[in-house]
Design a protein around this motif. Structure first.
Motif, short mmCIF file in Angstrom:
data_model
loop_
_atom_site.label_atom_id
_atom_site.label_comp_id
_atom_site.label_asym_id
_atom_site.label_seq_id
_atom_site.Cartn_x
_atom_site.Cartn_y
_atom_site.Cartn_z
N VAL A 249 1.01 -1.19 0.00
CA VAL A 249 -0.07 -0.08 -0.14
C VAL A 249 0.77 1.16 -0.04
O VAL A 249 0.65 2.20 -0.69
CB VAL A 249 -0.94 -0.04 1.20
CG1 VAL A 249 -1.51 1.45 1.58
CG2 VAL A 249 -1.94 -0.93 0.98
N ALA A 250 1.70 1.26 0.99
CA ALA A 250 2.93 2.42 0.83
C ALA A 250 3.55 2.65 -0.52
O ALA A 250 3.46 3.64 -0.94
CB ALA A 250 3.70 2.16 1.81
N ILE A 256 0.86 5.80 -7.46
CA ILE A 256 -0.40 6.31 -8.16
C ILE A 256 -0.37 7.81 -8.23
O ILE A 256 -0.65 8.47 -8.99
CB ILE A 256 -1.66 5.96 -7.13
CG1 ILE A 256 -2.05 4.43 -7.62
CG2 ILE A 256 -2.84 6.64 -7.55
CD1 ILE A 256 -3.11 4.03 -6.60
N PHE A 257 0.19 8.43 -7.18
CA PHE A 257 0.67 9.88 -7.31
C PHE A 257 1.41 10.26 -8.45
O PHE A 257 1.40 11.22 -9.21
CB PHE A 257 1.41 10.39 -5.86
CG PHE A 257 1.63 11.64 -5.85
CD1 PHE A 257 0.92 12.54 -4.86
CD2 PHE A 257 2.75 12.51 -6.25
CE1 PHE A 257 1.26 13.87 -4.75
CE2 PHE A 257 3.13 13.73 -6.17
CZ PHE A 257 2.01 14.60 -5.34
N HIS A 258 2.79 9.49 -8.75
CA HIS A 258 3.54 9.67 -9.73
C HIS A 258 2.52 9.57 -11.01
O HIS A 258 2.81 10.46 -12.09
CB HIS A 258 4.76 8.80 -9.75
CG HIS A 258 5.81 9.19 -10.84
ND1 HIS A 258 6.91 8.51 -10.88
CD2 HIS A 258 5.97 10.28 -11.66
CE1 HIS A 258 7.73 9.20 -11.54
NE2 HIS A 258 7.21 10.16 -12.14
N LEU A 259 1.80 8.52 -11.25
CA LEU A 259 0.94 8.42 -12.20
C LEU A 259 0.05 9.24 -12.56
O LEU A 259 0.00 9.89 -13.72
CB LEU A 259 0.29 6.79 -12.21
CG LEU A 259 -0.74 6.51 -13.49
CD1 LEU A 259 0.32 5.97 -14.72
CD2 LEU A 259 -1.29 5.13 -13.18
N ALA A 260 -0.62 9.76 -11.47
CA ALA A 260 -1.46 11.17 -11.75
C ALA A 260 -0.92 12.27 -12.31
O ALA A 260 -1.23 13.13 -13.06
CB ALA A 260 -2.33 11.22 -10.39
N GLN A 395 -4.34 10.08 -6.05
CA GLN A 395 -5.06 10.83 -7.45
C GLN A 395 -5.70 12.22 -7.23
O GLN A 395 -5.46 12.96 -8.10
CB GLN A 395 -6.14 9.91 -7.91
CG GLN A 395 -5.84 8.73 -8.29
CD GLN A 395 -6.83 7.76 -9.20
OE1 GLN A 395 -8.01 8.06 -8.40
NE2 GLN A 395 -6.78 6.96 -9.86
N SER A 396 -5.98 12.65 -5.98
CA SER A 396 -6.44 13.81 -5.94
C SER A 396 -5.18 14.83 -5.36
O SER A 396 -5.04 16.17 -5.77
CB SER A 396 -7.42 14.02 -4.82
OG SER A 396 -8.79 13.33 -5.33
#
Length: 425
Positions: A249-250, A256-260, A395-396
Motif C-alpha cells: 500500500v505504501a 499512483i501519485f506519480h501516475l496521476a 489521485q487528488s
C-alpha cells in the motif's frame, strides 16, 4: 476452457473490460485537468475544493463497493460479471459528463467547480464499481501463476488498443483545440467502451462462479444476505494485519501519485516548456499517444523477463530507472527541447508500465489471505478495495499540489493572458 483460433476465450472476455475502460480512462485522466483550467477557467480554490471532495469519495467508495460485492445477496453486486454488465452503461455516461459544459463558464464561475465535483465523483464511482469487479475476477479466474501471466498478456494487448484513443483523439481534435470534434469522439468512445464491457459481463467465468451461485441461492433461502458493519471492520483488520499488504500500500500510494502527475500534467508541461515551432501539434499528438501505447508494448515484450526474474525485480528496476532519468534531466536543463520531450514520454511509459504489473502482487496477497484465514472464497474485492482506501487519495493530492506550485510561478496569469487576445471565442 477451449481455445478458438489460438485465443483463450475467458482471457479475451476478461480483457474486453480493460479495452473499454482503457479508452475512457486515458482520455478522462489526460484531458480533464487542462479542460477545467484552460477552457472552463475554474479558480484554484474551486479546483482544490473539488479535489478534496473527490479525495474523500475516492477513498470511501472502494472499500464500500468491495464489501458489497463480496457479501451482497443481490446478484448484480455479488456476481462479478453482472456488476460489469449492469455498471458499464452508467460508467460510459459518467465518462461523458465533463466534456459537455452546463453553460458558457465565466472565469471563476462557481458552477464550473460544481461541474468538476459531480464529474469526478460520478466517473470514479462507476469506474470503481466496474473495475473492482474486474480486479476480483483477475484473482478468481485462476490461482495458477502461469494463468495470471496469460491474463496480464491479454490485458496489456487490450490496454494497448485502448490507449490508442489518446492518439486518435489528439489527431482528430487537434489536441482539444477543435472542441466539437473532441466531444463527438468522446461519444463514440463511450459507445464502443459500453459494448466491450458488456462482452465481459456476458461471457467471462471464474473458478468460484458455481460456488457463488450455490451460496447465493442458499442466502436467499436462509435470509443471510444482510450486511454487518462489524464484519466490515473485522475483515478489514485481518487484511491490514498483513505486513506485505501494508508495504505494498505504501509503495502503491506513491506510484499512483506519480501516475496521476504524469497523466494530468504532461500535456501542460509540453505546451509551456516546448515551443510549438519546435514540436508541432501532430508530433505532440504522437508523443502523447506514445506515452499511453508504449507502456503496454513494453509489458508485452517483458513477458519472458517476468517469468524469469519475477515482478518484484522488474518493478524495482523501474524505480531505479525513474530516479536516474529524473536526475539526468534536471542536470541537463529544460532548454534541450527534444531531450525534454523524450524524457516526458519515457517517464510516462515507465511509470504506466510498472503500474500495469501491480495486480500481480495484490492477487498474491488475496491468495495468502485465503489460505491464512481458511476462507471458503477469496475476499478479492475487499483486498483491492482496502488497498484503494489508502492509495486513491494520491489521485487528488497530485493535481492539488502541482496546480498550487504552478500558480505560484504564474501559470494562472499566463493562462489568462493566452485567453485575452481573442475575447470573442
Amino acid at each position: 476452457m477451449k481455445f478458438v483460433w489460438g485465443i483463450h476465450p475467458n482471457a479475451l472476455a476478461y480483457s474486453m473490460t480493460t479495452l473499454g475502460a482503457g479508452m475512457m480512462n486515458s482520455i478522462f485522466n489526460f484531458y480533464y485537468v487542462k479542460l477545467f483550467l484552460n477552457r472552463y477557467k475554474i479558480s484554484e480554490a474551486a479546483f482544490h475544493q473539488a479535489q478534496v471532495v473527490f479525495m474523500i469519495w475516492n477513498a470511501i467508495n472502494d472499500p464500500l463497493f468491495g464489501y458489497i460485492q463480496d457479501n451482497s445477496s443481490f446478484s448484480c453486486c455479488s456476481r462479478r460479471q453482472f456488476s460489469i454488465l449492469y455498471g458499464a452503461p452508467l460508467y460510459a455516461l459518467a465518462f461523458l459528463l465533463p466534456w459537455f459544459p452546463w453553460k458558457h463558464y465565466e472565469e471563476g464561475d462557481w458552477q464550473s467547480g460544481l461541474h468538476l465535483i459531480i464529474a469526478l465523483c460520478a466517473f470514479d464511482g462507476l469506474l470503481t464499481f466496474v473495475l473492482l469487479a474486474q480486479c476480483a475476477l483477475f484473482a478468481e479466474i485462476s490461482t495458477r501463476h502461469e494463468s495470471r501471466l496469460q491474463l496480464i498478456k491479454y490485458n496489456q494487448v487490450a490496454t494497448l488498443l485502448g490507449s490508442t484513443s489518446i492518439l486518435f483523439c489528439g489527431l482528430i481534435s487537434d489536441n482539444m483545440e477543435n472542441f466539437a470534434s473532441f466531444q463527438a469522439f468522446t461519444v463514440l468512445v463511450a459507445a464502443l467502451a459500453t459494448a466491450c464491457m458488456c462482452y465481459t459481463g456476458k461471457y467471462s467465468t471464474s473458478q468460484y462462479e458455481q460456488r457463488e451461485i450455490c451460496m447465493e441461492n442458499a442466502n436467499l433461502e436462509n435470509g443471510d444476505g444482510t450486511l454487518s458493519w462489524s464484519s466490515v471492520i473485522s475483515l478489514t483488520k485481518q487484511i491490514m494485519a498483513e505486513k506485505n499488504f501494508l508495504l505494498f500500500v505504501a509503495m502503491n500510494f506513491f506510484q499512483i501519485f506519480h501516475l496521476a502527475f504524469c497523466n494530468n500534467f504532461t500535456m501542460i508541461f509540453a505546451d509551456n516548456l516546448i515551443p510549438k515551432d519546435v514540436l508541432p501539434s501532430s508530433l505532440r499528438s504522437i508523443m502523447y499517444g506514445a506515452g499511453f501505447i508504449c507502456p503496454q508494448c513494453l509489458v508485452l515484450l517483458s513477458h519472458t523477463s517476468l517469468k524469469k526474474f519475477g515482478y518484484y525485480r522488474i518493478i524495482l528496476f523501474s524505480f531505479y530507472f525513474e530516479g536516474v532519468a529524473a536526475a539526468a534531466m534536471f542536470i541537463l536543463g529544460s532548454e534541450h527541447y527534444y531531450l525534454l520531450a523524450f524524457y516526458l514520454t519515457t517517464n510516462m511509459v515507465i511509470v504506466q508500465a510498472s503500474f500495469s504489473l501491480f495486480n500481480l502482487p495484490l492477487a498474491d496477497i488475496v491468495d495468502a489471505d485465503l489460505i491464512k484465514h481458511k476462507r471458503r472464497s477469496p475476499l478479492s474485492s475487499m483486498v483491492f478495495g482496502t488497498n484503494a482506501l489508502f492509495t486513491k487519495p494520491a489521485q487528488s493530492l497530485a493535481p492539488m499540489l502541482v496546480v498550487t506550485i504552478l500558480n505560484q510561478f504564474g501559470y494562472e496569469n499566463l493562462n489568462n493572458e493566452v485567453a485575452q487576445p481573442d475575447p470573442s471565442k
